[in-house]
Design a protein around this motif. Structure first.
Motif, short mmCIF file in Angstrom:
data_model
loop_
_atom_site.label_atom_id
_atom_site.label_comp_id
_atom_site.label_asym_id
_atom_site.label_seq_id
_atom_site.Cartn_x
_atom_site.Cartn_y
_atom_site.Cartn_z
N LEU B 201 0.82 -1.21 0.00
CA LEU B 201 0.00 0.00 0.00
C LEU B 201 0.86 1.25 0.00
CD1 LEU B 201 -2.95 -0.87 2.31
CD2 LEU B 201 -3.05 -0.04 -0.02
N VAL B 205 0.49 3.89 -3.09
CA VAL B 205 -0.14 5.19 -2.86
C VAL B 205 0.92 6.29 -2.79
CG1 VAL B 205 -1.59 6.56 -1.34
CG2 VAL B 205 -2.06 4.14 -1.64
N TYR B 210 -1.29 5.66 -7.70
CA TYR B 210 -2.73 5.98 -7.67
C TYR B 210 -2.99 7.39 -8.24
CZ TYR B 210 -4.15 1.90 -4.91
OH TYR B 210 -4.43 0.64 -4.47
N PHE B 211 -2.10 8.31 -7.90
CA PHE B 211 -2.21 9.69 -8.40
C PHE B 211 -0.82 10.30 -8.30
CE2 PHE B 211 -3.42 9.43 -3.93
CZ PHE B 211 -2.46 10.24 -3.35
N TRP C 35 -6.82 -0.10 5.12
CA TRP C 35 -6.07 0.87 4.34
C TRP C 35 -6.34 0.77 2.85
CZ3 TRP C 35 -4.49 4.99 6.53
CH2 TRP C 35 -4.22 4.96 7.91
N ALA C 36 -6.67 -0.42 2.37
CA ALA C 36 -6.92 -0.56 0.94
C ALA C 36 -8.09 0.33 0.52
CB ALA C 36 -7.21 -2.02 0.60
N ALA C 39 -7.24 3.99 0.94
CA ALA C 39 -6.44 4.49 -0.17
C ALA C 39 -7.32 4.89 -1.35
CB ALA C 39 -5.44 3.43 -0.60
N ASP C 40 -8.36 4.09 -1.62
CA ASP C 40 -9.27 4.42 -2.72
C ASP C 40 -9.96 5.76 -2.48
OD1 ASP C 40 -8.68 2.16 -4.11
OD2 ASP C 40 -10.33 1.00 -3.25
N LEU C 42 -9.02 8.13 -0.38
CA LEU C 42 -7.99 9.17 -0.35
C LEU C 42 -7.68 9.64 -1.77
CD1 LEU C 42 -6.09 10.41 1.89
CD2 LEU C 42 -4.33 8.92 0.95
#
Lengths: 319, 284, 267
Positions: B201, B205, B210-211, C35-36, C39-40, C42
Motif C-alpha cells: 500500500l 499510494v 494511484y495519483f 487501508w486498501a 487508499a481508494d 484518499l
C-alpha cells in the motif's frame, strides 16, 4: 462376495500440446489409461502399482469422481462416480499422500469434528470409529495440536483417520507412505493390515514403496503405459517373471550323486561342491530339503525370498 | 556501484574481469528465468493494459475538470504518466516478490552463504536481469497500446531519454532494496503478511501509482520525496519522463534517487550482516 | 433445506475458528485491510484537490459512487475474494481434495477461503457511503432509501459473480496470473467513477457489455436525482440492481463449464 469396484474398458485420453517449431504447437492425444478392466470384490486389499506416469493416479481420480473417463464404464459401490459424486463421497474415503484434507490451522480434534458434520455422520458411530483409530494409530497425544505443527508421519495418521470417520465402504490411498520415516510407515502399514484383516473395508492402495505391497496386499495390479500388465498375487508375479525363492544348503560332503526334485533347479554349486543353490519353481522347499538331508549331513540352510524390486524393475524395463 | 566494491572481499577470484563476467552471468540468468514465465507475462501485460485505460480516463477527466492543467501536468503528460507507470510497476516489480522470504522460511537461505558472492549482490544482479526482461515485455506492450489510443506527451529535451533510463535503473535498485528489506523481516518475524501489505500500500499510494504526488499540497509532496523512498520508485522516473520540471530540477530528482539507492543498499548490507550472524549463531 | 445447509454452516464455523486462531496476525490483517479502501477514498479526495468537478460531478456526488463501489466490492471480497486462489488449488491438486467430499465444490471453496479479515473493509465502505449520502444533495424518499440499501447488496452479488467468473479462467489457463484482477480490482475502480469519463468503446464493452455501469453509476444517478448525460431514461437507475441476476447466472454457468472441463482434462 459382491463386487465393489468395477471398471470396463476404462480409458482416459489427454490432449497435450507439443512444440513443433518456434511458435507452432501441435496437439497430440495421449492415453493415460488405455482400456483397464478390473473388478474388486468387497473386503479386498488391492495394491495398484506402476512407474511414474503409468496411469495410477488417473485411475484413482476416475474412481473417486474427480475425472471423467473418456471411454468405458466405472462403478464404485454401484454408483457412477462423476455424476453421483457427492453420494459416492459419503461411501468412500480418500487419502492423498501429498495433499492434506485437514484444516491447517485447527487442532486435529476440530478437523475430525468438522468432518462429522460435513459427512453428516451419527455421533455414536463417529465416536466409535475415532476411538478405534485413536488407539490403533496412537493419536491421543496429537488431538489438540494444530495440523500445521504435526510432522508428516503424524499428519498422515490424522489423514487416514479423517478418511475413515464416516465409515466408508472403500478406502482409496494414493501414496500414503510417501516421505514417511520408518516408524510412521510401520504404523500406517500395521493399521492398514488390521483394516484389511477385518474385511469390512475394501482398500485400494497406490504406492511406490513395494514393501507396502509385500506386507499388505494379497492382490497386486501392475499398470504400465495405461494398461494392466499383471493382475494376481505376488507369488504369481514372481512366477511369471521367473524370479523364484532360492534354497541355499551347506552339506558336510558333496553329494555322491546329483539331488533332483521336480520343480527345483540347481542354479549353482560351490567350488568345493558342498554349497548348493536351488531355485524353486513349483516345488515345496520342505520336499527339497528332505531329499537333500537324505543325501548327506545338512550343515546349514537358507531360504532367500526374491526381491520384489527386482521383479518390478524388470517389468518396467522390458516394455 | 558501491555495493559491488563492498562485496569484492568475498569474491574468491581477484580478477576484476572475472568478477564482472560473473555478475553478467547472474543478470542473464535473471533475464532467462523470467523469460520462461511467458504466459504470466502475457497475463500481466494484459492486466496492466486494462488498468492503463482506467487510470488514464480518470486522469484525463481530472485534467479537463481542472481546466486543462492539473497540478502542473497537461492531459497528454498525464496519459504518458499513467501508461509508463503501468509498465514501470512491472519493471521495478512493486508487488509479489517473496523469493528471499520463502528461502528464509524453508531454511534454504543458508545455502546462499556458500556462494563466493555477496548475497545482496547475488539477488540484485538477478533482479536487474529480471527488470531487463520486464522492460521489453511488460513495459513496452502496454505503452504501445496506450500510444495507439491516447495522445502522449513525448519528451522534447535531448537529455530526457537517457535521464529516464538512469532514473528507471535507480528505481529498480531502490525497489529491490526495499523488497529485500521487507523480505528480510522474515528472519525475525514468523508472519510477514502485515509488513508485505504495508509495503504494497505504501509503495503504490505514496509511490505515485494511484495519483501523481504533486496533486498533494507542496510541503507534503516535498516531505514524501525527501523523507521516504517511495516517490523514487515510480513518481520520479515519470516526472523525469514527462518533463514536469525544468531541467535542473529533473537532474536533482535523479540525485535524490541516487542518495536513496545508496542509503537503502547500505541498510540491506547491515541487515544481511545481522541476519548472517543470527544464522551462524542460532542455526537459523 | 436447513439440514442441507448444516454441513456448510459447520464449514463456515471451522473457517472462522481457523482464521482467528492466530489473533495477532488476524488483527494485523484486519487493520491493514482498512487501508486498501482508505487508499481508494484518499485518491478521490486528492483528485478533487486539483479539480472541482469530475465530468460534472462534485466531490460528494462522486463519493456516492465510490461508496457504492467500495461497499459492494468489500462485501464480495469478503465472501468470494479468495476464490482467486483457485488457480493455486488447480495447480497443486488441492481441488481434488475438495472434490472427494460430499459437498458441492463452489460453496466449499467460497466458505473455505472466506476473508474474515476483510470485515473491516466492509465497515469502511459502508461509512463512506453513508457519509457521502449525507453530504450529497439527496432528496430522501422511501424508494431512495430502499435503493441505497439494495444497490450495494446487488453490487456485492455482482462483484462476487465477477470474482467467480474471473477465477474460472484457471480451469483453462493455470498460469493466468493476475489477469482476473483486471476485472475484479479493475471493476472496483471502474465503478467508482462516472461512466461519462470513459471513452465510448471502453464504456460499451466494460460499462454496458459486462454491466459495471449498473453497479455504481446508475444507482448513484437515481439517488442523486440526476439525468443521465449518456441519454438512458431515468428508470434505468432504479432497476440497475437487477444486473446482479444475469451476472450471477453467467458466473454459475461459467463455473459449471469450467469444472466439467477440469474433470475431463485433469489439469
Amino acid at each position: 462376495m459382491s463386487t465393489v469396484i468395477e471398471m470396463q474398458g476404462l480409458r482416459k485420453e489427454f490432449t497435450v500440446r507439443v512444440r513443433a517449431g518456434r511458435l507452432r504447437r501441435a496437439k497430440r492425444t495421449v492415453a493415460a489409461v488405455d482400456g483397464v478392466d478390473l473388478a474388486v470384490p468387497r473386503g479386498e486389499l488391492l495394491g495398484y502399482i506402476g512407474p511414474n506416469g503409468a496411469g495410477k493416479s488417473t485411475t484413482l481420480k476416475m474412481l473417486t469422481g474427480i475425472l471423467t473417463p473418456t471411454a468405458g464404464t466405472v462403478r464404485v459401490c454401484g454408483l457412477v462416480p462423476v455424476p453421483q459424486r457427492t453420494r459416492l463421497a459419503r461411501r468412500i474415503g480418500v487419502v492423498f499422500g501429498q495433499r492434506s484434507l485437514l484444516w491447517w490451522d485447527l487442532p486435529l480434534r476440530d478437523s475430525f469434528d468438522l468432518l462429522r458434520h460435513i459427512y453428516r455422520v451419527p455421533a455414536a458411530g463417529h465416536a466409535a470409529r475415532l476411538r478405534r483409530c485413536r488407539s490403533l494409530l496412537e493419536l491421543d497425544g496429537l488431538l489438540d495440536t494444530p495440523v500445521r505443527q504435526l510432522s508428516l508421519g503424524q499428519r498422515m495418521r490424522g489423514e487416514i483417520t479423517a478418511a475413515l470417520l464416516h465409515g466408508p465402504e472403500v478406502l482409496f490411498l494414493d501414496e500414503p507412505t510417501i516421505g514417511l520415516d520408518v516408524v510412521s510407515k510401520q504404523a500406517v502399514r500395521g493399521f492398514l493390515a488390521e483394516l484389511g484383516a477385518a474385511g469390512e473395508t475394501t482398500v485400494v492402495l497406490t504406492t511406490h514403496d513395494l514393501n507396502d505391497i509385500e506386507k499388505l496386499c494379497r492382490r497386486l495390479v501392475v499398470i504400465d503405459n495405461g494398461r494392466v500388465v499383471h493382475d494376481g498375487s505376488l507369488a504369481q508375479l514372481h512366477q511369471r517373471y521367473g524370479s523364484t525363492r532360492q534354497v541355499v544348503v551347506d552339506l558336510d560332503e558333496p553329494p555322491a550323486e546329483p539331488v533332483t526334485v521336480p520343480g527345483a533347479r540347481l542354479v549353482s554349486t560351490g567350488s568345493d561342491g558342498r554349497r548348493l543353490t536351488y531355485a524353486l519353481a513349483g516345488a515345496e522347499a520342505g520336499e527339497l530339503v528332505a531329499r537333500l538331508a537324505g543325501a548327506g549331513a545338512l550343515r546349514d540352510l537358507t531360504v532367500l525370498e526374491p526381491a520384489i524390486e527386482d521383479v518390478v524393475t524388470r517389468l518396467y524395463t522390458d516394455r | 556501484m558501491g555495493l559491488v566494491t563492498a562485496t569484492a572481499a568475498r569474491d574468491t577470484s581477484s580478477n576484476p574481469f572475472a568478477q564482472i563476467r560473473g555478475y553478467g552471468a547472474l543478470v542473464r540468468s535473471g533475464f532467462r528465468r523470467y523469460a520462461t514465465y511467458r504466459q504470466a507475462t502475457v497475463a500481466g501485460a494484459a492486466t496492466n493494459t486494462v488498468f492503463g485505460f482506467l487510470r488514464c480516463y480518470v486522469m484525463l477527466a481530472v485534467a479537463a475538470g481542472a481546466g486543462g492543467v492539473a497540478a502542473g501536468y497537461r492531459g497528454d503528460q498525464l496519459a504518458t504518466y499513467v501508461w509508463f507507470g503501468q509498465g514501470l510497476l512491472a519493471v521495478v516489480l512493486l508487488w509479489g516478490w517473496s523469493d528471499l522470504a520463502d528461502r528464509i522460511r524453508t531454511g534454504e537461505v543458508a545455502t546462499d552463504l556458500l556462494r563466493p558472492i555477496h548475497p545482496v549482490a547475488l539477488y540484485l544482479a538477478t533482479d536487474l536481469g529480471r527488470a531487463g526482461y520486464a522492460t521489453l515485455f511488460r513495459l513496452l506492450p502496454p505503452v504501445l497500446v496506450g500510444l495507439l489510443v491516447f495522445d502522449f506527451y513525448l519528451p522534447g529535451r535531448p537529455g530526457t531519454w537517457p535521464l529516464f533510463a538512469l532514473a528507471t535503473l535507480l528505481a529498480v535498485v531502490i525497489c529491490f532494496a526495499c523488497r529485500f528489506l521487507v523480505n528480510a523481516t522474515a528472519y525475525w518475524l514468523l508472519d510477514i503478511r502485515g509488513v508485505t501489505v504495508a509495503w504494497a500500500l505504501g509503495s503504490s499510494v505514496l509511490g505515485g501509482l494511484y495519483f501523481p504526488l504533486r496533486f498533494l499540497p507542496a510541503p507534503v509532496a516535498a516531505a514524501l520525496y525527501l523523507g521516504t523512498p517511495f516517490p523514487s520508485i515510480i513518481q520520479i522516473p515519470l516526472d523525469v519522463l514527462v518533463e514536469r520540471d525544468p531541467a535542473p530540477v529533473q537532474v536533482g530528482l535523479v540525485g535524490v534517487q541516487a542518495v536513496w539507492a545508496a542509503v537503502l543498499l547500505g541498510a540491506c548490507q547491515v541487515v544481511q550482516r545481522r541476519a548472517e550472524r543470527r544464522l551462524v549463531i542460532q542455526g537459523g | 433445506m436447513a439440514s442441507v445447509l448444516t454441513p456448510y454452516r459447520h464449514l463456515l464455523r471451522g473457517q472462522v475458528r481457523a482464521q482467528t486462531a492466530y489473533r495477532a496476525s488476524f488483527v494485523v490483517n484486519l487493520v491493514s485491510n482498512v487501508w486498501a479502501t482508505v487508499a481508494d477514498v484518499l485518491t478521490v479526495l486528492v483528485l478533487f484537490r486539483v479539480t472541482t468537478s469530475l465530468a460534472g460531478f462534485s466531490l460528494a456526488e462522486a463519493l456516492v459512487m465510490v461508496g457504492l463501489s467500495a461497499c459492494g466490492f468489500a462485501l464480495a471480497d469478503l465472501a468470494a475474494g479468495n476464490i482467486e486462489r483457485l488457480r493455486h488449488y488447480v495447480r497443486t491438486g488441492l481441488l481434488d481434495a475438495l472434490l472427494v467430499r460430499p459437498l458441492r465444490a463452489l460453496p466449499q471453496l467460497l466458505l473455505m477461503d472466506i476473508g474474515l479479515q476483510r470485515l473491516s473493509r466492509v465497515g469502511v465502505g459502508a461509512a463512506v457511503l453513508v457519509a457521502a449520502l449525507v453530504a450529497a444533495p439527496v432528496e430522501w424518499t422511501p424508494a431512495r432509501l430502499a435503493l441505497a440499501v439494495l444497490a450495494p447488496l446487488a453490487g456485492a452479488l455482482f462483484f462476487s459473480a465477477i470474482f467467480v467468473a474471473g477465477a474460472t479462467v484457471a480451469f483453462w489457463w493455470v498460469e493466468s496470473g493476475e489477469l482476473a484482477n483486471s476485472l475484479t480490482y479493475g471493476g472496483k475502480d471502474l465503478t467508482a467513477y462516472p461512466m461519462t469519463i470513459y471513452g465510448p468503446a471502453f464504456r460499451r464493452v466494460f460499462g454496458f457489455g459486462l454491466g459495471f455501469a449498473f453497479v455504481g453509476y446508475y444507482p448513484a444517478l437515481a439517488l442523486l436525482g440526476r439525468p443521465d448525460p449518456l441519454g438512458l431514461p431515468g428508470w434505468v437507475g432504479w432497476v440497475s440492481p437487477a444486473v446482479a441476476a444475469p451476472a450471477v447466472g453467467a458466473a454459475a454457468l461459467l463455473w459449471r463449464v469450467g469444472i466439467r472441463h477440469y474433470r475431463s482434462t485433469g489439469s
